[in-house]
Design a protein around this motif. Structure first.
Motif, PDB file in Angstrom:
ATOM      1  N   LYS A 149      62.333  69.672  46.726  1.00  0.00           N
ATOM      2  CA  LYS A 149      61.054  68.968  46.913  1.00  0.00           C
ATOM      3  C   LYS A 149      60.302  69.528  48.110  1.00  0.00           C
ATOM      4  O   LYS A 149      59.097  69.758  48.041  1.00  0.00           O
ATOM      5  N   VAL A 150      61.023  69.785  49.201  1.00  0.00           N
ATOM      6  CA  VAL A 150      60.389  70.336  50.399  1.00  0.00           C
ATOM      7  C   VAL A 150      59.813  71.723  50.114  1.00  0.00           C
ATOM      8  O   VAL A 150      58.712  72.065  50.574  1.00  0.00           O
ATOM      9  N   LEU A 151      60.534  72.530  49.349  1.00  0.00           N
ATOM     10  CA  LEU A 151      60.102  73.905  49.071  1.00  0.00           C
ATOM     11  C   LEU A 151      59.102  73.993  47.927  1.00  0.00           C
ATOM     12  O   LEU A 151      58.545  75.062  47.676  1.00  0.00           O
ATOM     13  N   GLY A 152      58.895  72.901  47.215  1.00  0.00           N
ATOM     14  CA  GLY A 152      57.946  72.908  46.115  1.00  0.00           C
ATOM     15  C   GLY A 152      58.456  73.639  44.889  1.00  0.00           C
ATOM     16  O   GLY A 152      57.667  74.247  44.147  1.00  0.00           O
ATOM     17  N   LEU A 153      59.759  73.584  44.626  1.00  0.00           N
ATOM     18  CA  LEU A 153      60.341  74.289  43.478  1.00  0.00           C
ATOM     19  C   LEU A 153      60.165  73.468  42.205  1.00  0.00           C
ATOM     20  O   LEU A 153      60.111  72.237  42.245  1.00  0.00           O
ATOM     21  N   ASN A 154      60.111  74.180  41.062  1.00  0.00           N
ATOM     22  CA  ASN A 154      60.041  73.465  39.793  1.00  0.00           C
ATOM     23  C   ASN A 154      61.448  73.082  39.330  1.00  0.00           C
ATOM     24  O   ASN A 154      62.440  73.365  40.002  1.00  0.00           O
ATOM     25  N   ARG A 155      61.522  72.449  38.166  1.00  0.00           N
ATOM     26  CA  ARG A 155      62.799  71.912  37.699  1.00  0.00           C
ATOM     27  C   ARG A 155      63.839  73.024  37.497  1.00  0.00           C
ATOM     28  O   ARG A 155      65.005  72.878  37.887  1.00  0.00           O
ATOM     29  N   THR A 156      63.438  74.132  36.895  1.00  0.00           N
ATOM     30  CA  THR A 156      64.372  75.239  36.660  1.00  0.00           C
ATOM     31  C   THR A 156      64.868  75.818  37.973  1.00  0.00           C
ATOM     32  O   THR A 156      66.069  76.084  38.143  1.00  0.00           O
ATOM     33  N   GLN A 157      63.959  76.006  38.904  1.00  0.00           N
ATOM     34  CA  GLN A 157      64.342  76.546  40.206  1.00  0.00           C
ATOM     35  C   GLN A 157      65.239  75.571  40.960  1.00  0.00           C
ATOM     36  O   GLN A 157      66.169  75.976  41.662  1.00  0.00           O
ATOM     37  N   GLU A 158      64.973  74.266  40.803  1.00  0.00           N
ATOM     38  CA  GLU A 158      65.825  73.247  41.430  1.00  0.00           C
ATOM     39  C   GLU A 158      67.248  73.329  40.885  1.00  0.00           C
ATOM     40  O   GLU A 158      68.224  73.225  41.640  1.00  0.00           O
ATOM     41  N   GLN A 159      67.378  73.523  39.566  1.00  0.00           N
ATOM     42  CA  GLN A 159      68.708  73.638  38.966  1.00  0.00           C
ATOM     43  C   GLN A 159      69.424  74.881  39.482  1.00  0.00           C
ATOM     44  O   GLN A 159      70.642  74.841  39.751  1.00  0.00           O
ATOM     45  N   SER A 160      68.706  75.978  39.634  1.00  0.00           N
ATOM     46  CA  SER A 160      69.320  77.197  40.166  1.00  0.00           C
ATOM     47  C   SER A 160      69.757  76.994  41.612  1.00  0.00           C
ATOM     48  O   SER A 160      70.828  77.463  42.017  1.00  0.00           O
ATOM     49  N   LEU A 161      68.941  76.300  42.386  1.00  0.00           N
ATOM     50  CA  LEU A 161      69.333  76.009  43.760  1.00  0.00           C
ATOM     51  C   LEU A 161      70.594  75.145  43.785  1.00  0.00           C
ATOM     52  O   LEU A 161      71.466  75.318  44.650  1.00  0.00           O
ATOM     53  N   GLY A 162      70.713  74.232  42.823  1.00  0.00           N
ATOM     54  CA  GLY A 162      71.921  73.430  42.718  1.00  0.00           C
ATOM     55  C   GLY A 162      73.156  74.290  42.470  1.00  0.00           C
ATOM     56  O   GLY A 162      74.232  74.013  43.025  1.00  0.00           O
ATOM     57  N   LEU A 163      73.031  75.341  41.654  1.00  0.00           N
ATOM     58  CA  LEU A 163      74.147  76.259  41.425  1.00  0.00           C
ATOM     59  C   LEU A 163      74.525  76.991  42.709  1.00  0.00           C
ATOM     60  O   LEU A 163      75.709  77.208  42.985  1.00  0.00           O
TER      61      LEU A 163
END
Length: 549
Positions: free
Chosen positions: A184-198
Motif C-alpha cells: 500500500k505504501v509503495l502503491g503496488l497493484n494486486r499482482t505486484q503485492e502477491q509477488s512481494l508476498g513471495l
C-alpha cells in the motif's frame, strides 16, 4: 400554539433545533436564555433522549443536551466507559471541533486509567500535556454544559515517525511491517503485492532478516540474478518486470526520505499500554505534522501499530474499561485506493481487536469516507457539522442522515446548522443498545487547546524513559550484509566453473540452496541466528510479523 411533543424538531426560522436565526449555531441559546435551564423544562421527546444517557456505571461526559433553542446542563450526554472498546467515529467538516472532541475524550480516558493513542496530524494536540489557561469563553461553555471546569495537564509520551519531528522515533522493520502494508505504501497493484508476498516468504524461510529497505532491495536483486532466479519457481516465480517495478518503487520511496521509517530499534507497541505512577493512562501523541505530505505513509503506519497490537494482545473479552483507545485521524487516507484484500484485513482487525480490549475511533470528514463494512463495526458516533454547498455535499449529507437511528430531530437541517463545539451523538448504552440521537453542546477540554513550543517538546522527549531505548538508530547485520558477504566470499573462478558445469551436466549440478546450505558461511550464519531467526514466523491478517518473544 406550540406542540410540546414536537417543539424543537424543526423550526420555521431556518435554524436546527430552534437557535437564533443567523447566529450560526444549532440550538444556540440566546443571551440570557435557558443556557443553564437544567432539564426541568424538557419536552417529552427531549426527556426520552436524556433518559437514554442516564447510565449507572462509569462514563465519560461529553456535554449537555441541545433542545428547543437551549442548552440543558441537567441532561448530560455521556458514553459508558466499558463501551469504548466498541469503536467509534468522529466526523465533521474542517473547523467544526473534531480535534477538541478528541482532546476532551482522551483527557477523561486518561483520568480513568485508560491509555490513549492520538495521531496528531496538524501538530496541535501536544497541549494535552499542560493545563488550559481558562478564560471567559471556557467559563461560558462550562456554564452551558454543567461542567465543573478545572485546568489540568495529563501524562503524555511524544512520538514521531522515524524520528522526523519532535518525539521518540517510531520505526518498524521491513519484516514486521509485512508485504500487504508495504504494498500500500509503495502503491503496488494486486499482482505486484502477491509477488512481494513471495519475496517475504522466501526471506522468512531462509532466515534473511529484512530490517531496512536496502535489505529488501538486496533480496529482490538476488532473486532475479542468475544464481537466485530459480528459487521461487516452485511457488509461482518472480518475473523480471515485476521485480523491476518493486525495485523502482523502493528507489523512489527512499529518494523521498522514507528510509528513516524502517529500521531498528523497532518500536514495541506494548509501550502504548502504559499508565503513569499516579494511575492515569499515558496519552501517546504521535506527531505527524512533519510528514503531512506523506499521507499514505502515515495512515499505513498507523495501521501497522494497530495490527501489531492485534498480533500480540491476548483475548480479554468484556472488560470494565478498555486496555487502550486508539484514535485514527485522517482515516479516509487509509481507505483511499485500497485493495479488496486490504479492506477485508482492516474489517477483520477492527472486528476482532475489540475482544482484546482495544477501542478504535476513526476520525474523518464524512462517514462515507469509511467503507460500510468497517462503519458497521463502529458503535459510538460523534458527528460534527457538515457542509452542503455542492451537489456532492448534499448527497453526502443525505447518506450520513441515513446512518443514524430514527430521531425526533430534522437531522439534515440540524447537521448543517451545528456550531463549532456542537455535535450529534449516539453511543452504545451499558446494555449494548444504541442510545437516542442527541444534539450536544460539548464540554471544554481541561488542558491547553493548542501546541506547546518545540523547546518544551524536545525537553520532554529527552527526559522520557523511552529515549535511551529508541532514540539511536541501529544498523546491524541483516539480509543486505549477508548476501553481500556471500557474493564476496565466492571466488570469480568458482562462479565461472559452476556456470560451465551447469551447461555440461545440469542434472548433476547441486541447486543453489544445496550450495548455500553446504557452505561454511551458511553454517556459521545458522549457528549465529539459530535462536533468533530459526523460529517460525507467524504473520497476522496484514502480513505483519513478530517472532515469538
Amino acid at each position: 400554539m406550540t406542540d410540546p411533543e414536537t417543539d424543537g424538531v424543526k423550526k420555521d426560522d431556518g435554524t436546527a433545533g430552534g437557535g437564533r436565526a443567523g447566529d450560526g449555531t444549532a440550538g444556540g441559546a440566546a443571551a440570557g436564555g435557558d443556557a443553564a435551564g437544567g432539564d426541568a423544562a424538557l419536552a417529552a421527546p427531549a426527556r426520552r433522549i436524556a433518559d437514554g444517557y442516564a447510565f449507572t456505571g462509569p462514563a465519560l461526559d461529553l456535554g449537555a443536551l441541545l433542545w428547543d433553542g437551549a442548552y440543558h446542563p441537567g441532561a448530560q450526554v455521556r458514553v459508558p466507559l466499558p463501551m469504548l472498546n466498541r469503536h467509534g467515529l468522529v466526523a465533521g467538516a474542517t473547523g467544526t471541533g473534531k480535534t477538541k472532541t478528541l482532546q476532551l475524550v482522551a483527557e477523561q480516558l486518561s483520568a480513568q486509567g485508560v491509555p490513549v493513542f492520538l495521531a496528531d496530524v496538524k501538530g496541535d494536540l501536544s497541549g494535552i500535556s499542560r493545563p488550559g489557561p481558562g478564560g471567559d469563553r471556557v467559563a461560558s461553555r462550562a456554564a452551558e454544559t454543567g461542567q465543573q471546569w478545572a485546568p489540568s495537564g495529563f501524562p503524555v509520551e511524544f512520538l514521531a515517525l522515524g524520528g522526523i519531528g519532535h518525539g521518540i522515533p517510531v520505526r518498524a522493520t521491513v519484516t514486521s511491517f509485512g508485504p500487504v502494508l508495504l504494498s500500500k505504501v509503495l502503491g503496488l497493484n494486486r499482482t505486484q503485492e502477491q509477488s512481494l508476498g513471495l519475496i517475504f516468504h522466501y526471506a522468512d524461510t531462509k532466515g534473511l532478516e529484512l530490517i531496512d529497505l536496502k535489505d529488501l532491495r538486496a533480496v529482490v536483486a538476488f532473486l532475479t540474478s542468475d544464481e537466485g532466479k530459480g528459487e521461487l519457481k516452485g511457488i509461482g516465480g518472480l518475473s523480471t518486470a515485476t521485480a523491476g517495478v518493486i525495485l523502482r518503487s523502493l528507489t523512489a520511496f527512499e529518494a523521498q526520505g522514507m528510509a528513516d521509517f524502517f529500521g531498528e530499534p523497532e518500536f514495541d507497541t506494548a509501550e502504548l499500554l502504559r499508565t503513569a505512577p499516579d494511575g492515569r493512562g499515558v496519552v501517546s501523541v504521535l506527531e505527524l505534522a512533519a510528514v503531512q505530505d506523506k499521507p499514505v505513509l502515515f495512515s499505513t503506519f498507523l495501521m501497522w501499530l494497530l495490527a501489531d497490537l492485534f498480533h500480540d494482545l491476548p483475548e480479554a473479552g468484556d472488560l470494565d474499561k478498555p486496555k487502550l483507545v486508539f484514535f485514527f485521524d485522517e482515516a479516509h487516507l487509509l481507505f483511499h485506493d485500497a485493495s479488496d484484500a486490504f479492506l477485508d484485513a482492516i474489517t477483520q482487525t477492527v472486528r476482532l481487536i475489540r475482544s482484546k480490549g482495544v477501542g478504535v475511533f476513526f476520525v474523518t470528514q464524512t462517514p462515507k469516507d469509511v467503507p460500510s463494512d468497517v462503519l458497521g463495526q463502529l458503535g459510538n458516533r460523534v458527528q460534527h457539522a457538515l457542509r452542503a454547498f455542492t451537489p456532492d455535499d448534499q448527497k453526502a449529507l443525505k447518506a450520513t442522515v441515513k446512518t443514524f437511528p430514527d430521531s425526533p430531530y430534522d437531522l439534515e437541517e440540524l447537521l448543517t446548522g451545528l456550531g463549532t463545539g456542537e455535535a450529534v451523538v449516539t453511543v452504545l448504552s451499558e446494555t449494548g443498545a444504541p442510545t437516542p440521537v442527541a444534539a450536544t453542546r460539548l464540554r471544554a477540554p481541561a488542558s491547553l487547546m493548542g501546541p506547546v513550543d518545540a523547546a518544551e517538546l524536545d525537553r520532554a522527549v529527552r527526559e522520557s524513559p523511552l529515549y535511551a531505548r529508541y532514540a539511536q538508530a541501529v544498523d546491524r547485520e541483516s539480509a543486505y550484509e549477508r548476501l553481500s558477504a556471500r557474493e564476496a566470499a565466492e571466488p570469480p573462478e568458482v562462479k565461472g566453473e559452476a556456470k560451465g558445469a551447469r551447461k555440461k551436466a545440469p542434472a548433476e549440478e547441486p541447486s543453489l540452496v544445496e550450495q548455500v546450505v553446504g557452505s561454511g558461511m551458511f553454517k556459521s550464519l545458522a549457528r549465529s541466528v539459530g535462536t533468533q531467526l530459526g523460529r517460525e514466523i507467524t504473520r497476522s491478517l496484514f502480513g505483519t510479523a513478530r517472532r515469538r518473544r
